[in-house]
Design an enzyme around this catalytic site. Structure first.
Site: not given
Ligand code: 13P
Length: 257
Positions: A177, A99, A217, A101, A14-15, A238
């Site tokens: 993303g 991750h 994605s 990020e 979920w970030k 994500g």
């Molecule tokens: P998205 O599915 O939004 O591209 O994010 C992937 C992700 O970073 C899962 O950890």
């Protein structure tokens, strides 16, 4: 996927999304449509403030909860951080480590990833270890070397029987993303290479038990094709994990394969 030897795991990340009340309404939407069959393991990694409630909310539908990061020390003067033991006592079973990020914005390195993996495993959590190359690295042709390095660093010093239970998520940075997914062939190729690295280090028995996910994605439309790859044992999702209907469609795709 290969259900004979290892778990298929569909995990949402979920970030920094969803407050407690938003988590409650997500659970309300999800519960009636969640499939009953339990072919694949479903996990939601949520912000730390939501862990305890999420454990309660998703218990009926057999969804395990995870954290999105942890510290590697067991306690101390690290303002704002949380330990694997805190996460475990809150009821979570998983924790995402490394991750991209976190690597990009919070100075997470292969060295701290390794320390966190050890700390998580010692506390009884299952680490979901993220690895992945940038677009520049892919274009330079160093993807496989980089991924092998990241996997080796993350697992260094871990006993083979512990390695069997970790989860590795291959997340190419250029696919996160962006709406630009790796092709099934690209995802399958790197996930296979990850298994080969593990086989060389820890033997065939360990390598075939490790769940290797693809992330970047992944959505309801492309999940089935990605999951059809023999070494892609699930997804780390994500954006699409924030929509109950789409998340369930991905779970259904995993159950059908
Ligand atoms: P998205 O599915 O939004 O591209 O994010 C992937 C992700 O970073 C899962 O950890």
């Amino acid at each position: 996927m290969n259900r004979r030897y290892r778990k298929t795991i569909i995990a949402g990340n979920w970030k920094m999304n969803n407050t407690l009340s938003e988590t409650r309404s997500f659970a309300e939407q999800l519960k009636p449509i969640m499939p009953r069959g339990k072919w694949c393991t479903v996990v939601l990694c949520v912000p730390a403030t939501n862990i305890q409630s999420a454990v309660r909310l998703f218990k009926d539908c057999h969804i395990a909860v995870g954290a999105e990061t942890c510290h590697y020390e067991q306690k101390g003067a690290y303002t704002g951080e949380i330990t694997p033991a805190m996460i475990k006592e809150a009821g979570a079973k998983y924790v995402i480590i490394g991750h991209s990020e976190r690597r990009q914005y919070y100075n997470e390195t292969d060295f701290t990833v390794n320390k966190k993996v050890h700390a998580a495993v010692e506390a009884g959590l299952i680490p979901i270890i993220c690895v992945g190359e940038s677009l520049e690295q892919r274009e330079m042709g160093v993807t496989m070397e980089l991924i092998a390095y990241q996997v080796k660093c993350a697992l260094a010093g871990l006993a083979p029987e512990k390695v069997r239970h970790v989860v590795i998520a291959y997340e190419p940075l250029w696919a996160i993303g962006t709406g630009r997914t790796a092709t099934a062939g690209q995802a399958g190729e790197v996930c296979q290479a990850i298994r080969t690295v593990i086989r060389k280090q820890y033997g065939a028995h360990v390598a075939r038990s490790v769940t290797i996910q693809y992330g970047g994605s992944m959505n309801a439309k492309n999940a089935a094709e990605l999951l059809a790859q023999p070494d892609v044992d699930g997804g780390l999702i994500g954006g699409a994990s924030l929509k109950a209907v789409e998340f369930v469609q991905i779970i259904n795709a995993a159950n059908q394969e």
